[in-house]
Design an enzyme around this catalytic site. Structure first.
Site, PDB file in Angstrom:
ATOM      1  N   LYS A   1      -6.522  -9.576   3.499  1.00  0.00           N
ATOM      2  CA  LYS A   1      -8.198  -9.135   3.113  1.00  0.00           C
ATOM      3  C   LYS A   1      -8.933 -10.396   2.881  1.00  0.00           C
ATOM      4  CE  LYS A   1      -6.242  -4.934   4.301  1.00  0.00           C
ATOM      5  NZ  LYS A   1      -6.482  -4.055   4.647  1.00  0.00           N
TER       6      LYS A   1
ATOM      7  N   TYR B   1      -0.272  -9.879   2.649  1.00  0.00           N
ATOM      8  CA  TYR B   1      -0.914  -8.526   3.104  1.00  0.00           C
ATOM      9  C   TYR B   1      -2.098  -8.866   2.453  1.00  0.00           C
ATOM     10  CZ  TYR B   1      -2.777  -4.675   1.656  1.00  0.00           C
ATOM     11  OH  TYR B   1      -3.811  -3.639   1.860  1.00  0.00           O
TER      12      TYR B   1
ATOM     13  N   SER C   1      -9.373  -4.391  -0.145  1.00  0.00           N
ATOM     14  CA  SER C   1      -8.712  -3.226  -1.444  1.00  0.00           C
ATOM     15  C   SER C   1      -8.743  -4.358  -2.960  1.00  0.00           C
ATOM     16  CB  SER C   1      -6.764  -3.744  -0.835  1.00  0.00           C
ATOM     17  OG  SER C   1      -5.937  -3.994  -2.452  1.00  0.00           O
ATOM     18  N   ALA C   2      -8.539  -3.343  -3.635  1.00  0.00           N
ATOM     19  CA  ALA C   2      -8.310  -4.242  -5.509  1.00  0.00           C
ATOM     20  C   ALA C   2      -7.676  -4.995  -5.509  1.00  0.00           C
ATOM     21  CB  ALA C   2      -8.253  -3.374  -6.076  1.00  0.00           C
ATOM     22  N   THR C   3      -7.129  -5.523  -4.560  1.00  0.00           N
ATOM     23  CA  THR C   3      -5.630  -6.628  -3.993  1.00  0.00           C
ATOM     24  C   THR C   3      -6.263  -8.424  -4.091  1.00  0.00           C
ATOM     25  OG1 THR C   3      -3.299  -7.502  -3.455  1.00  0.00           O
ATOM     26  CG2 THR C   3      -4.994  -6.693  -1.941  1.00  0.00           C
TER      27      THR C   3
ATOM     28  N   SER D   1       1.960   3.173  14.850  1.00  0.00           N
ATOM     29  CA  SER D   1       3.176   1.934  14.353  1.00  0.00           C
ATOM     30  C   SER D   1       3.087   3.360  12.844  1.00  0.00           C
ATOM     31  CB  SER D   1       2.614   1.038  14.290  1.00  0.00           C
ATOM     32  OG  SER D   1       1.265   1.094  13.402  1.00  0.00           O
TER      33      SER D   1
HETATM   34  P1  NAD Z   1      -1.854   4.071   7.217  1.00  0.00           P
HETATM   35  O1  NAD Z   1      -0.541   3.102   7.248  1.00  0.00           O
HETATM   36  O2  NAD Z   1      -1.509   5.151   7.202  1.00  0.00           O
HETATM   37  O3  NAD Z   1      -3.101   3.907   8.481  1.00  0.00           O
HETATM   38  C1  NAD Z   1      -3.096   2.666   9.215  1.00  0.00           C
HETATM   39  C2  NAD Z   1      -3.591   3.384  10.821  1.00  0.00           C
HETATM   40  O4  NAD Z   1      -3.909   2.424  11.643  1.00  0.00           O
HETATM   41  C3  NAD Z   1      -1.945   3.857  10.801  1.00  0.00           C
HETATM   42  O5  NAD Z   1      -2.023   5.299  11.799  1.00  0.00           O
HETATM   43  C4  NAD Z   1      -1.395   3.319  12.286  1.00  0.00           C
HETATM   44  O6  NAD Z   1      -0.712   3.753  12.703  1.00  0.00           O
HETATM   45  C5  NAD Z   1      -2.359   2.461  11.868  1.00  0.00           C
HETATM   46  N1  NAD Z   1      -2.991   0.725  13.400  1.00  0.00           N
HETATM   47  C6  NAD Z   1      -1.766  -0.117  12.576  1.00  0.00           C
HETATM   48  N2  NAD Z   1      -2.870  -1.395  12.761  1.00  0.00           N
HETATM   49  C7  NAD Z   1      -2.896  -0.944  14.674  1.00  0.00           C
HETATM   50  C8  NAD Z   1      -2.946  -1.515  15.569  1.00  0.00           C
HETATM   51  N3  NAD Z   1      -3.518  -2.707  15.643  1.00  0.00           N
HETATM   52  N4  NAD Z   1      -3.900  -0.502  16.838  1.00  0.00           N
HETATM   53  C9  NAD Z   1      -4.274   0.668  16.203  1.00  0.00           C
HETATM   54  N5  NAD Z   1      -3.834   1.431  15.168  1.00  0.00           N
HETATM   55  C10 NAD Z   1      -2.732   0.476  14.333  1.00  0.00           C
HETATM   56  O7  NAD Z   1      -2.155   2.347   6.004  1.00  0.00           O
HETATM   57  P2  NAD Z   1      -4.026   3.857   4.987  1.00  0.00           P
HETATM   58  O8  NAD Z   1      -2.699   4.229   3.662  1.00  0.00           O
HETATM   59  O9  NAD Z   1      -4.457   4.947   5.851  1.00  0.00           O
HETATM   60  O10 NAD Z   1      -4.679   2.688   5.157  1.00  0.00           O
HETATM   61  C11 NAD Z   1      -6.021   2.114   5.274  1.00  0.00           C
HETATM   62  C12 NAD Z   1      -6.351   1.278   4.654  1.00  0.00           C
HETATM   63  O11 NAD Z   1      -6.233   1.279   3.643  1.00  0.00           O
HETATM   64  C13 NAD Z   1      -5.161  -0.445   5.955  1.00  0.00           C
HETATM   65  O12 NAD Z   1      -6.573  -1.502   5.725  1.00  0.00           O
HETATM   66  C14 NAD Z   1      -4.607  -0.745   4.220  1.00  0.00           C
HETATM   67  O13 NAD Z   1      -4.686  -1.750   4.456  1.00  0.00           O
HETATM   68  C15 NAD Z   1      -5.931  -0.090   3.405  1.00  0.00           C
HETATM   69  N6  NAD Z   1      -5.565  -0.171   1.511  1.00  0.00           N
HETATM   70  C16 NAD Z   1      -4.384   0.591   1.257  1.00  0.00           C
HETATM   71  C17 NAD Z   1      -4.452   1.691  -0.087  1.00  0.00           C
HETATM   72  C18 NAD Z   1      -3.515   2.241  -0.082  1.00  0.00           C
HETATM   73  O14 NAD Z   1      -2.810   2.004  -1.306  1.00  0.00           O
HETATM   74  N7  NAD Z   1      -3.161   2.819   0.972  1.00  0.00           N
HETATM   75  C19 NAD Z   1      -5.044   0.405  -0.539  1.00  0.00           C
HETATM   76  C20 NAD Z   1      -5.518  -0.472  -0.575  1.00  0.00           C
HETATM   77  C21 NAD Z   1      -5.932  -0.403   0.944  1.00  0.00           C
HETATM   78  N1  UFG Z   2       5.685   1.674  -9.866  1.00  0.00           N
HETATM   79  C1  UFG Z   2       7.003   2.088 -10.103  1.00  0.00           C
HETATM   80  N2  UFG Z   2       8.470   2.068  -8.903  1.00  0.00           N
HETATM   81  C2  UFG Z   2       7.983   3.113  -8.396  1.00  0.00           C
HETATM   82  C3  UFG Z   2       6.754   2.115  -7.044  1.00  0.00           C
HETATM   83  C4  UFG Z   2       5.734   2.067  -8.374  1.00  0.00           C
HETATM   84  O1  UFG Z   2       6.588   2.119 -11.982  1.00  0.00           O
HETATM   85  O2  UFG Z   2       9.116   3.325  -7.722  1.00  0.00           O
HETATM   86  C5  UFG Z   2       4.377   1.267 -10.867  1.00  0.00           C
HETATM   87  C6  UFG Z   2       4.040  -0.117 -10.208  1.00  0.00           C
HETATM   88  O3  UFG Z   2       5.138  -1.016 -10.816  1.00  0.00           O
HETATM   89  C7  UFG Z   2       2.641  -0.077 -10.514  1.00  0.00           C
HETATM   90  C8  UFG Z   2       2.430   1.392 -10.330  1.00  0.00           C
HETATM   91  O4  UFG Z   2       3.786   2.144 -10.260  1.00  0.00           O
HETATM   92  O5  UFG Z   2       2.929  -0.725 -11.611  1.00  0.00           O
HETATM   93  C9  UFG Z   2       1.529   1.482  -8.964  1.00  0.00           C
HETATM   94  O6  UFG Z   2       2.013   0.692  -8.032  1.00  0.00           O
HETATM   95  P1  UFG Z   2       1.691   0.931  -6.181  1.00  0.00           P
HETATM   96  O7  UFG Z   2       3.372   0.409  -5.960  1.00  0.00           O
HETATM   97  O8  UFG Z   2       2.089   2.725  -6.462  1.00  0.00           O
HETATM   98  O9  UFG Z   2      -0.014   0.032  -6.200  1.00  0.00           O
HETATM   99  P2  UFG Z   2      -0.152  -1.291  -6.239  1.00  0.00           P
HETATM  100  O10 UFG Z   2      -0.710  -0.844  -7.719  1.00  0.00           O
HETATM  101  O11 UFG Z   2       1.000  -2.172  -6.685  1.00  0.00           O
HETATM  102  O12 UFG Z   2      -0.362  -1.338  -5.324  1.00  0.00           O
HETATM  103  C10 UFG Z   2      -1.119  -0.731  -4.536  1.00  0.00           C
HETATM  104  C11 UFG Z   2      -0.707  -0.868  -2.825  1.00  0.00           C
HETATM  105  C12 UFG Z   2      -1.814  -2.297  -2.709  1.00  0.00           C
HETATM  106  C13 UFG Z   2      -2.262  -2.202  -3.393  1.00  0.00           C
HETATM  107  C14 UFG Z   2      -3.312  -2.373  -4.913  1.00  0.00           C
HETATM  108  C15 UFG Z   2      -4.470  -2.679  -5.220  1.00  0.00           C
HETATM  109  O13 UFG Z   2       0.640  -1.209  -2.351  1.00  0.00           O
HETATM  110  O14 UFG Z   2      -1.327  -2.525  -1.412  1.00  0.00           O
HETATM  111  O15 UFG Z   2      -2.754  -0.982  -4.452  1.00  0.00           O
HETATM  112  O16 UFG Z   2      -5.044  -1.573  -3.986  1.00  0.00           O
HETATM  113  F1  UFG Z   2      -3.289  -4.187  -2.492  1.00  0.00           F
END
Ligand code: NAD
Ligand code: UFG
Length: 332
Positions: free
Chosen positions: A151, A147, A123-125, A33
């Site tokens: 978590k 979202y 996530s740090a969220t 996806s």
């Molecule tokens: P991503 O979207 O690149 O990877 C997620 C993968 O899961 C994708 O390949 C997607 O195809 C697959 N997927 C989604 N739903 C599915 C399902 N029901 N069955 C099978 N496959 C499925 O995202 P990512 O950045 O690699 O993030 C991985 C995990 O880490 C996620 O749970 C995300 O919430 C968490 N996370 C990501 C970030 C970030 O900034 N990237 C920060 C904090 C937490």
């Molecule tokens: N930002 C901009 N312009 C943009 C995008 C982001 O100024 O076009 C700024 C945001 O305001 C923030 C910083 O860049 O100050 C980082 O923003 P991101 O969207 O890259 O990341 P966030 O910290 O908002 O959120 C990310 C993930 C969330 C996760 C969180 C904590 O998207 O899913 O980190 O792990 F929950």
């Protein structure tokens, strides 16, 4: 053998590479996806090892059973899920359904097949608006959007599972802001459409696909007024997963770790460092604050260092270089 759900995605693919490097066998389930099947070949190309891939949904319990029957799975890393904060506000059901039900299916699988080890992508969220910085693992948790709530709920579900069966070993990993890509430029972050996150947006401006970056807010209570985050190289993050798995293998029970660097960088620092790397191609304007953003968010990485021996080593410049390298190699 380790089962990676969502293993073809951004963090999962880099973790697959590190697990293979550390000698683990890897099986991936992904419904594509938010990823492409070719990533499997890239993982194999980088590691020189084979990966078994099942195309399908983690909520499909029959498929999960087929996978455990065909492979000797002793640990699961659960990356699969949706992760776009803004979309989760508009389509909460989609997020609850995918993130929660996929986890419940995995827990059932673990129970029925006596799989004891689980690493979960949190996530740090979950820290919401933390009262002070850096953020420690025992800070209060909360959520400000669907979202984040998935978590939080999943963390609670996992804690309940552990109370009921403390032979389980569960690592809840709270990621800060993963950026960067594998040094080969073969795998990296490749979001569909216009990126929401800072680094993929910057790289697309640098390669001319987007015109300019909007910096959301320059009146925050931070060093230069722009938002501060803890950016961590995705390869460091991947290594954190291998260390967490090794911890689970010592029968650790349920553990919670921040995976961050402990250093906060502002949006302007990110743009300036990226401009050093790419030759001043990132144009930007200041725009109003984005709803829901916090001024600062950075980890205390001490617990992960103390208990896992995990420490991120990549510099901000290296993170920017690897992101740029990936974007340049995959422009088309
Ligand atoms: P991503 O979207 O690149 O990877 C997620 C993968 O899961 C994708 O390949 C997607 O195809 C697959 N997927 C989604 N739903 C599915 C399902 N029901 N069955 C099978 N496959 C499925 O995202 P990512 O950045 O690699 O993030 C991985 C995990 O880490 C996620 O749970 C995300 O919430 C968490 N996370 C990501 C970030 C970030 O900034 N990237 C920060 C904090 C937490
Ligand atoms: N930002 C901009 N312009 C943009 C995008 C982001 O100024 O076009 C700024 C945001 O305001 C923030 C910083 O860049 O100050 C980082 O923003 P991101 O969207 O890259 O990341 P966030 O910290 O908002 O959120 C990310 C993930 C969330 C996760 C969180 C904590 O998207 O899913 O980190 O792990 F929950």
């Amino acid at each position: 053998m380790v089962l990676l759900t969502g293993g073809l995605g951004y963090i999962g693919s880099h973790t697959a590479v590190e697990l293979l490097k550390a000698g683990y066998e890897v099986v991936i389930i992904d419904n594509l996806s938010n990823s492409k099947e070719i990533v499997k070949e890239k993982i194999e190309q980088i590691s020189g090892k084979k990966v078994k891939f099942y195309k399908g949904d983690v909520r499909d319990y029959e498929l999960l059973e087929k996978i455990v029957k065909e492979n000797e799975i002793d640990s699961i890393m659960h990356f699969a899920g949706y992760k776009a904060v803004g979309e989760s506000v508009k389509e909460p059901l989609k997020y609850y359904d995918n993130n929660i039900f996929s986890t419940l299916a995995l827990i059932r699988l673990m129970q029925e097949h006596k799989i004891k080890n689980l690493v979960f992508s949190s996530s740090a969220t979950v820290y919401g608006r933390a009262e002070s910085m850096p953020i420690y693992e025992d800070f209060p948790v909360s959520a400000t959007n669907p979202y984040g709530r998935t978590k939080l709920f999943i963390e609670e579900i996992l804690k309940d599972m552990y109370v009921a069966d403390n032979s389980l070993n569960i690592a809840i990993l709270r990621y800060f802001n993963p950026i960067g890509a594998h040094e080969s430029g073969l795998i990296g972050e490749d979001p569909n459409g216009i990126p929401n996150n800072l680094m993929p947006y910057i790289t697309k401006v640098a390669t001319g696909k987007l015109e300019k970056l909007s910096i959301f807010g320059n009146d925050y209570n931070t060093k230069d007024g722009t938002g501060v985050r803890d950016y961590i190289h995705v390869c460091d993050l991947a290594l954190g997963h291998v260390k967490a798995l090794k911890k689970l293998e010592t029968n650790s029970g349920l553990v919670v770790y921040n995976l961050g660097t402990g250093t906060g960088y502002s949006v302007l620092e990110m743009v300036n460092t990226f401009n050093e790397v790419c030759g001043n191609k990132v144009k930007f304007v200041f725009a109003p604050r984005r709803d829901g953003d916090v001024d600062m968010c950075y980890a205390s990485p001490e617990k992960a260092e103390r208990e896992l021996g995990f420490k991120a080593t990549h510099t901000l410049k290296q993170m920017c270089e690897s992101s740029y390298n990936f974007e340049m190699k995959n422009k088309e």
